[in-house]
Design a protein around this motif. Structure first.
Motif, PDB file in Angstrom:
ATOM      1  N   ALA A   1       0.594  -1.134   0.287  1.00 49.40           N
ATOM      2  CA  ALA A   1       0.244  -0.146  -0.457  1.00 49.40           C
ATOM      3  C   ALA A   1       0.734   1.524   0.891  1.00 49.40           C
ATOM      4  O   ALA A   1       0.451   1.660  -0.598  1.00 49.40           O
ATOM      5  CB  ALA A   1      -0.772  -0.294   1.101  1.00 49.40           C
TER       6      ALA A   1
ATOM      7  N   ASP B   1      -7.344   0.443   4.920  1.00 50.20           N
ATOM      8  CA  ASP B   1      -7.863   1.578   5.502  1.00 50.20           C
ATOM      9  C   ASP B   1      -8.049   2.487   3.887  1.00 50.20           C
ATOM     10  O   ASP B   1      -9.307   3.295   3.560  1.00 50.20           O
ATOM     11  CB  ASP B   1      -7.471   2.912   5.925  1.00 50.20           C
ATOM     12  N   LYS B   2      -7.215   1.881   3.450  1.00 49.65           N
ATOM     13  CA  LYS B   2      -7.321   2.155   1.645  1.00 49.65           C
ATOM     14  C   LYS B   2      -7.129   1.671   0.247  1.00 49.65           C
ATOM     15  O   LYS B   2      -7.309   2.012  -0.596  1.00 49.65           O
ATOM     16  CB  LYS B   2      -6.644   3.791   1.596  1.00 49.65           C
ATOM     17  N   THR B   3      -8.480   0.170   0.515  1.00 54.11           N
ATOM     18  CA  THR B   3      -7.485  -1.328   0.239  1.00 54.11           C
ATOM     19  C   THR B   3      -8.313  -2.073   0.063  1.00 54.11           C
ATOM     20  O   THR B   3      -9.226  -2.041   1.038  1.00 54.11           O
ATOM     21  CB  THR B   3      -6.436  -1.744  -0.100  1.00 54.11           C
TER      22      THR B   3
ATOM     23  N   LYS C   1      -8.545   8.145  -1.180  1.00 55.75           N
ATOM     24  CA  LYS C   1      -8.895   8.443   0.204  1.00 55.75           C
ATOM     25  C   LYS C   1      -8.875   7.247   1.395  1.00 55.75           C
ATOM     26  O   LYS C   1      -9.474   6.282   0.951  1.00 55.75           O
ATOM     27  CB  LYS C   1      -9.931   9.569   0.285  1.00 55.75           C
ATOM     28  N   SER C   2      -8.693   7.203   2.532  1.00 57.48           N
ATOM     29  CA  SER C   2      -9.046   6.455   3.797  1.00 57.48           C
ATOM     30  C   SER C   2     -10.754   6.718   4.148  1.00 57.48           C
ATOM     31  O   SER C   2     -11.138   6.944   3.726  1.00 57.48           O
ATOM     32  CB  SER C   2      -7.986   7.101   4.695  1.00 57.48           C
ATOM     33  N   LEU C   3     -10.917   5.102   3.524  1.00 54.59           N
ATOM     34  CA  LEU C   3     -12.253   4.636   4.563  1.00 54.59           C
ATOM     35  C   LEU C   3     -12.879   4.897   5.374  1.00 54.59           C
ATOM     36  O   LEU C   3     -13.897   5.000   5.888  1.00 54.59           O
ATOM     37  CB  LEU C   3     -13.260   3.350   3.601  1.00 54.59           C
ATOM     38  N   HIS C   4     -12.047   5.433   6.494  1.00 49.22           N
ATOM     39  CA  HIS C   4     -11.317   5.333   7.721  1.00 49.22           C
ATOM     40  C   HIS C   4     -12.461   4.068   8.516  1.00 49.22           C
ATOM     41  O   HIS C   4     -13.708   4.749   9.271  1.00 49.22           O
ATOM     42  CB  HIS C   4     -12.136   6.475   8.536  1.00 49.22           C
TER      43      HIS C   4
ATOM     44  N   ARG D   1      -6.431   0.451  -5.094  1.00 48.68           N
ATOM     45  CA  ARG D   1      -5.872   1.417  -3.910  1.00 48.68           C
ATOM     46  C   ARG D   1      -6.524   2.141  -4.444  1.00 48.68           C
ATOM     47  O   ARG D   1      -7.292   3.648  -5.102  1.00 48.68           O
ATOM     48  CB  ARG D   1      -4.781   1.644  -3.717  1.00 48.68           C
ATOM     49  N   LEU D   2      -7.399   3.150  -3.414  1.00 51.63           N
ATOM     50  CA  LEU D   2      -8.444   4.542  -3.508  1.00 51.63           C
ATOM     51  C   LEU D   2      -7.202   5.431  -2.937  1.00 51.63           C
ATOM     52  O   LEU D   2      -6.724   5.497  -2.086  1.00 51.63           O
ATOM     53  CB  LEU D   2      -9.530   4.681  -1.357  1.00 51.63           C
TER      54      LEU D   2
ATOM     55  N   ASP E   1       0.207   5.693  -1.760  1.00 47.71           N
ATOM     56  CA  ASP E   1      -0.102   6.167  -0.758  1.00 47.71           C
ATOM     57  C   ASP E   1      -0.389   7.861  -1.632  1.00 47.71           C
ATOM     58  O   ASP E   1      -1.619   8.214  -1.051  1.00 47.71           O
ATOM     59  CB  ASP E   1       0.520   7.039   0.238  1.00 47.71           C
TER      60      ASP E   1
END
Length: 408
Positions: free
Chosen positions: A35, A364-366, A398-401, A395-396, A39
């Protein structure tokens, strides 16, 4: 030409043994590109691609596909000497880098799936090689007679003529809750696939296949029951989401219910997921935290005709007060950046399948996404050929949190 039984078994053995040994040698379930290398991505980016050949079968299993006839379908001639490993419609972590993936009712309808045994497949994607290892699995069964209506098989192995299983979650105690579309029902299984209690009906909602309809009028479309089902991070509630609109509800409005596992009953609370178009359908729904869900929304097109294959973040708090879950686009599955040309594809990767029915949050981002290949009927990747089962990671930007408990 007709594929002889021996050849189909050879295909299954080759995929399940020789290819698996090679994949294991290189590293079982190798992680997608780390990841931290992504980033700074500004658009959803493909970080892993693996594929399971369409003609993969459970070795030494029962014949299947007898009701499909004998004419070729996308170049494949039914019936089959074994059970195909196909139709992925739900996913949970399986431990050790593997995943447990739910195969659906078989061949797309109650009438043609009586010889398809409902099964959870255990898979391990090997991103270094682009292969998927089939590590086994287990059938869904009812040896204790919990189902009160007649089943297809006398040995009480459940089939695609009994239930259309489309969504799966794992409870805190390690048992499985599975959503069905024929009732719709909620089904509770132990870790080996044994049914633990009678199917739980959805009060007031009946699909045409519902065995309790007794000549009544259904108020839900055929096989339009629980296509998605999330479990709350604390493990107390299930959130099953219908694929179809209940008669009398606004067009394209899908009901999401709350089922209290502690009470063993529906809580009476429900929410609405509003499709972008009444012609669309949902493919999966999973929890990100106590209030937010990832929902796959799609049209019915495939290949070049596929226009809408999206994943939304849906929030039940309804901050805009429109009566429906708030929707935020997370990824357009027809427009994913592919700078490393993974899978041999170009700089823009498309996931152009009729049905895309599996999503899981990896960090959080994948996220990982799988298709339901409707074997042998769908041909979204290559016209005239049956679709493979594809497993991708994205890989996104922004974080999905996510709530950390959803990552376990």
């Amino acid at each position: 030409m007709h594929l002889p039984s021996a050849l189909m078994r050879s295909i299954a053995i080759r995929v399940g043994t020789a290819a698996g040994v090679a994949a294991l040698t290189l590293g079982l379930a190798a992680s997608p590109t780390p990841a931290h290398d992504h980033d700074d991505v500004r658009t959803p980016t493909l970080t892993g691609f693996a594929s399971l050949p369409a003609q993969t079968y459970v070795p030494a299993s029962d014949p299947s596909g007898a009701a499909l006839g004998t004419a070729p379908i996308n170049g494949v001639v039914p019936p089959f000497a074994d059970q195909p490993v196909q139709g992925f419609s739900g996913i949970v972590r399986g431990g050790g880098g593997a995943y447990e993936v739910l195969s659906d009712n078989g061949f797309g309808a109650k009438a043609n799936s009586a010889d398809y045994a409902l099964r959870v497949q255990r898979l391990a994607p090997v991103f270094r090689t682009g292969a998927i290892d089939v590590l086994g699995g287990f059938h869904l069964t009812d040896p204790d007679g919990k189902v009160p209506f007649p089943l297809t098989r006398p040995d009480r192995v459940l089939t695609g003529a009994d239930f259309d299983v489309e969504s799966i979650t794992r409870a805190v105690d390690g048992t499985y809750w599975i959503g069905d579309e024929f009732g719709p029902f909620l089904l509770h299984f132990d870790r080996t696939g044994r049914l633990l209690s009678a199917p739980v009906s959805l009060p007031g909602v009946f699909a045409p296949e519902n065995p309790y309809l007794a000549g009544g009028t259904p108020n839900l479309g055929g096989s339009k029951g629980f296509e998605g089902m999330a479990i709350s991070p604390d493990g107390r509630y299930l959130y099953p989401l219908l694929e179809g609109t209940v008669t009398g509800d606004p067009a394209g409005a899908l009901r999401m219910y709350e089922f209290d596992l502690r009470a063993g009953a529906y809580s009476g609370k429900r929410w609405t997921y509003q499709l972008d178009s009444p012609a669309h359908a949902i493919g999966d729904a999973i929890a990100v935290d106590a209030n937010r869900f990832l929902v796959i929304e799609r049209d019915g097109g495939q290949g070049d005709a596929a226009l809408v294959k999206k994943i939304y973040l849906a929030d039940r708090r309804d901050r805009d007060r429109d009566g429906a879950l708030d929707k935020t686009l997370v990824v357009d599955l027809l427009n994913i950046a592919n700078p490393k040309r993974l899978g041999g594809f170009g700089p823009v990767f498309r996931f152009p399948f009729t049905t895309i029915e599996d999503v899981i949050v990896l960090d959080d981002k994948t996220i990982a996404v799988l298709n339901d290949n409707n074997y042998p009927s769908s041909s979204g990747r290559t016209p005239g050929l049956p679709d493979n089962n594809e497993f991708i990671t994205i890989r996104l930007p922004k974080s999905l949190h996510p709530d950390g408990r959803t990552l376990r």
